[in-house]
Design an enzyme around this catalytic site. Structure first.
Site, mmCIF file in Angstrom:
data_model
loop_
_atom_site.group_PDB
_atom_site.id
_atom_site.type_symbol
_atom_site.label_atom_id
_atom_site.label_comp_id
_atom_site.label_asym_id
_atom_site.label_seq_id
_atom_site.Cartn_x
_atom_site.Cartn_y
_atom_site.Cartn_z
ATOM 1 N N CYS A 73 65.096 13.528 -108.314
ATOM 2 C CA CYS A 73 64.293 12.718 -107.285
ATOM 3 C C CYS A 73 63.154 13.199 -106.884
ATOM 4 O O CYS A 73 62.844 14.336 -106.723
ATOM 5 C CB CYS A 73 65.301 12.249 -106.209
ATOM 6 S SG CYS A 73 66.687 11.310 -106.530
ATOM 7 N N GLU A 75 61.843 13.614 -103.750
ATOM 8 C CA GLU A 75 61.843 14.223 -102.509
ATOM 9 C C GLU A 75 62.374 15.554 -102.858
ATOM 10 O O GLU A 75 61.843 16.634 -102.340
ATOM 11 C CB GLU A 75 62.886 13.669 -101.672
ATOM 12 C CG GLU A 75 62.482 12.055 -101.123
ATOM 13 C CD GLU A 75 62.980 11.125 -102.200
ATOM 14 O OE1 GLU A 75 63.302 9.986 -101.600
ATOM 15 O OE2 GLU A 75 63.165 11.198 -103.508
ATOM 16 N N CYS A 112 67.870 8.880 -101.198
ATOM 17 C CA CYS A 112 69.083 8.665 -101.542
ATOM 18 C C CYS A 112 69.970 9.862 -100.904
ATOM 19 O O CYS A 112 69.565 10.564 -100.432
ATOM 20 C CB CYS A 112 69.396 8.761 -103.039
ATOM 21 S SG CYS A 112 68.972 10.506 -103.822
#
Length: 160
Positions: A73, A75, A112
């Site tokens: 991801c 992030e 998430c």
């Protein structure tokens, strides 16, 4: 038996122009990072940008893989890069934007679960909160003062 109530407060901005100038610039870095995401399977692009206490901005975007669990991801790409390149430098703010190639998401999209756990680790490691701003492809932006607002029952090293 005892009932425990957990509450959280987030701030909602109607658009990027309502954000403080420094956060507008950080979100723009996230938008630019999102454009370079590698998302051939999901067609869902995510961009992140971290503001470090030394003024450096670290971007990240999602990187997919045909072996789906092998992707990463946006992030975590940004956080792990910051940890590797700027050890000991605190992350003060994070901007996240996500949208589909098939339609524009106008609802703010939070990190998430795996990313929340990674952000939590860095907040604990640096012993200070990270402001998190998140949005879809356009529209409203949500602000969390700390990851603890998004993940109030954090699993941390105190349990180990």
């Amino acid at each position: 038996m005892q009932e425990i109530k957990i509450t959280t407060t987030l701030t909602c901005y109607d658009n990027i122009e309502e954000l403080p100038q420094d956060v507008q610039e950080l979100m723009q870095h996230a938008v630019e990072a999102r454009k370079n995401a590698y998302a051939p399977y999901s067609n869902f692009r995510v961009g992140a940008a971290l503001q470090l206490e030394n003024g450096i901005v670290v971007p990240g975007n999602n990187q997919e893989n045909a072996a789906y669990p092998s992707g990463l991801c946006a992030e975590r790409v940004a956080i792990f890069h910051a940890g590797a390149q700027y050890p000991g430098v605190k992350i003060t703010q994070m901007a996240i934007t996500a949208t589909s190639d098939n339609h524009i998401n106008k609802t703010p999209i939070p990190p998430c679960g795996s990313c929340r756990q990674s952000i939590a680790e860095y907040e604990m490691r640096q012993d200070s909160d990270i402001e998190i701003y998140f949005m879809g492809g356009e529209g409203k932006i949500m602000k969390s003062n700390s990851l603890k607002d998004l993940l109030p029952l954090i699993f941390d090293k105190s349990y180990l």
